[in-house]
Scaffold this active site. Structure first.
Site, mmCIF file in Angstrom:
data_model
loop_
_atom_site.group_PDB
_atom_site.id
_atom_site.type_symbol
_atom_site.label_atom_id
_atom_site.label_comp_id
_atom_site.label_asym_id
_atom_site.label_seq_id
_atom_site.Cartn_x
_atom_site.Cartn_y
_atom_site.Cartn_z
ATOM 1 N N ILE A 192 0.841 -1.205 0.000
ATOM 2 C CA ILE A 192 0.000 0.000 0.000
ATOM 3 C C ILE A 192 0.873 1.250 0.000
ATOM 4 O O ILE A 192 0.619 2.200 -0.743
ATOM 5 C CB ILE A 192 -0.974 0.010 1.206
ATOM 6 N N GLY A 193 1.939 1.241 0.811
ATOM 7 C CA GLY A 193 2.820 2.408 0.893
ATOM 8 C C GLY A 193 3.416 2.774 -0.463
ATOM 9 O O GLY A 193 3.436 3.947 -0.851
ATOM 10 N N ASP A 237 10.360 2.852 6.183
ATOM 11 C CA ASP A 237 10.066 1.450 6.520
ATOM 12 C C ASP A 237 11.219 0.895 7.344
ATOM 13 O O ASP A 237 12.373 1.292 7.171
ATOM 14 C CB ASP A 237 9.895 0.622 5.242
ATOM 15 N N THR A 242 -3.302 0.633 8.908
ATOM 16 C CA THR A 242 -2.903 -0.638 9.532
ATOM 17 C C THR A 242 -4.066 -1.308 10.262
ATOM 18 O O THR A 242 -4.802 -0.649 11.005
ATOM 19 C CB THR A 242 -1.762 -0.374 10.551
ATOM 20 N N ARG A 295 -16.004 -1.013 -2.777
ATOM 21 C CA ARG A 295 -16.318 -2.413 -3.096
ATOM 22 C C ARG A 295 -17.824 -2.584 -3.330
ATOM 23 O O ARG A 295 -18.257 -3.203 -4.299
ATOM 24 C CB ARG A 295 -15.845 -3.322 -1.954
ATOM 25 N N HIS A 341 -14.503 -1.929 10.241
ATOM 26 C CA HIS A 341 -13.983 -2.495 9.004
ATOM 27 C C HIS A 341 -14.052 -4.013 9.133
ATOM 28 O O HIS A 341 -13.643 -4.563 10.137
ATOM 29 C CB HIS A 341 -12.533 -2.047 8.875
#
Ligand code: APR
Length: 318
Positions: A15-16, A35, A121, A153, A177
């Site tokens: 994702i990053g 990271d 996250t 979605r 979520h």
């Protein structure tokens, strides 16, 4: 003269990396890609910098493992953490990712306390709660990304079934979520026309809408199963960028996000998915709705799950 914006990305994984690319291509600002895996952050930053040279984008991107790169960031998007591995308990995952979020929160507080922070996250609702608690940043400036993705979605499946453009569909989901997500078919419209009209006219059956809701709820798992390694990343990154743009451009856009609810929807002082208005002041408003009994019950289940996790964090001494 307008200052160049800077965006910190903590986590340079799937994702990053996608976030960095989108931010560069959309000219949203310069990027600090951080990271624990230093080489990956540096390597992706270098690759992306060269990619921007090809397409003529001015984004300056720097990668590394030093949190000092966060200095001067106007916004930070956090994806750092680990996924749940076979044999790992929920508590194990909670403990590890909570540690990562706590470290990140303290570094944000140190280097860019005025930033707008978007947490991705998982487990999301509790991670964003912890980010706010540990950083001490205002609740208006700490928010979690989930609702925009879940809504994306839901809209995808509805658009396919109704054979209309996704642009004509307006919808949102409430609550947490994943399992505790609460889709709101009662607030779903096509060109402003309630979804029920399409059920009445036989364009789509109630069963089909129920199936779409179920598929949306399992949307993440469906992609995990197909990919075999890793989880969804294009749609999560795009969703966070939409939230970032709402903040940078003061759009006052109504988006479903994991936001701090002080006292609304019958819950107090937790983070949970609600429709909020995002503008230059961060979360500028939370839109409260009159829910049906079933929706209210589902929302409370969602809120209870988050409260349970807050207790787990206390139990685990985090
Ligand atoms: N500090 C900085 N980075 C870290 C740390 C840490 N303490 N711990 C882990 N990371 C990094 C990993 O090295 C990895 O590169 O976080 C990155 C996470 O990237 P991926 O594993 O590729 O995960 P991604 O698909 O990007 O998803 C990130 O978002 O949707 C959620 O459940 C998903 O929690 C996950 C997160």
């Amino acid at each position: 003269m307008m200052k160049r914006r800077k965006i910190g990305l903590v986590g340079a994984g799937q994702i990053g990396g996608t976030l960095a690319q989108l931010i560069g291509l959309k000219d949203l600002g310069d990027v600090a890609l951080i990271d624990i895996a230093e080489g990956m952050a540096k390597g992706k930053a270098l690759d992306l910098q060269q990619s921007f040279a090809v397409s003529g984008h001015d984004c300056v991107i720097e990668g590394g493992s030093d949190y000092g790169l966060l200095k001067g960031c106007d916004a930070v998007i956090v994806t750092a953490g680990i996924p749940r591995k076979p044999g790992m308990s929920r508590d194990d995952l909670l403990k590890i990712n909570a540690g990562v979020i706590k470290t990140t929160a303290l570094e944000i507080k140190k280097h860019c306390p005025n930033a707008f922070v978007i947490v991705i996250t998982n487990p999301l609702d509790i991670m964003v709660w912890l980010m706010q608690q540990a950083s001490g940043l205002p609740t208006t400036h700490v928010i979690g990304m989930a609702g925009v993705l879940d809504t994306g979605r839901y809209k995808t499946f509805l658009a396919q079934k109704l054979n209309v453009s996704v642009q004509s569909i307006d919808a949102f989901v409430l609550g947490g979520h994943g399992d505790t997500m609460v889709p709101m078919p009662g607030f779903t419209t096509v060109l402003g026309i309630p979804l029920n009209h399409f059920i009445d006219k036989g364009k789509i059956t109630q069963k089909c809408v129920d199936d779409i809701i179920e598929r949306t709820r399992n949307g993440g798992a469906e992609i995990v199963n197909l990919l075999q390694t890793g989880s969804a990343f294009y749609a999560p990154a795009n969703s966070a960028v939409q939230m970032l743009e709402a903040y940078f451009y003061d759009q006052k856009r109504a988006l479903p996000c994991a936001a701090h609810v002080k006292n609304a929807y019958g819950v107090k002082d937790i983070y949970v998915g609600v429709p909020c208005v995002i503008g230059a002041k961060g979360v500028e408003d939370i839109i409260e709705l009159d829910l049906t009994e079933a929706e209210q019950a589902a929302f409370h289940r969602s809120a209870k799950a988050v409260e349970g996790l807050i207790h787990d964090l206390e139990r685990l001494n985090i």
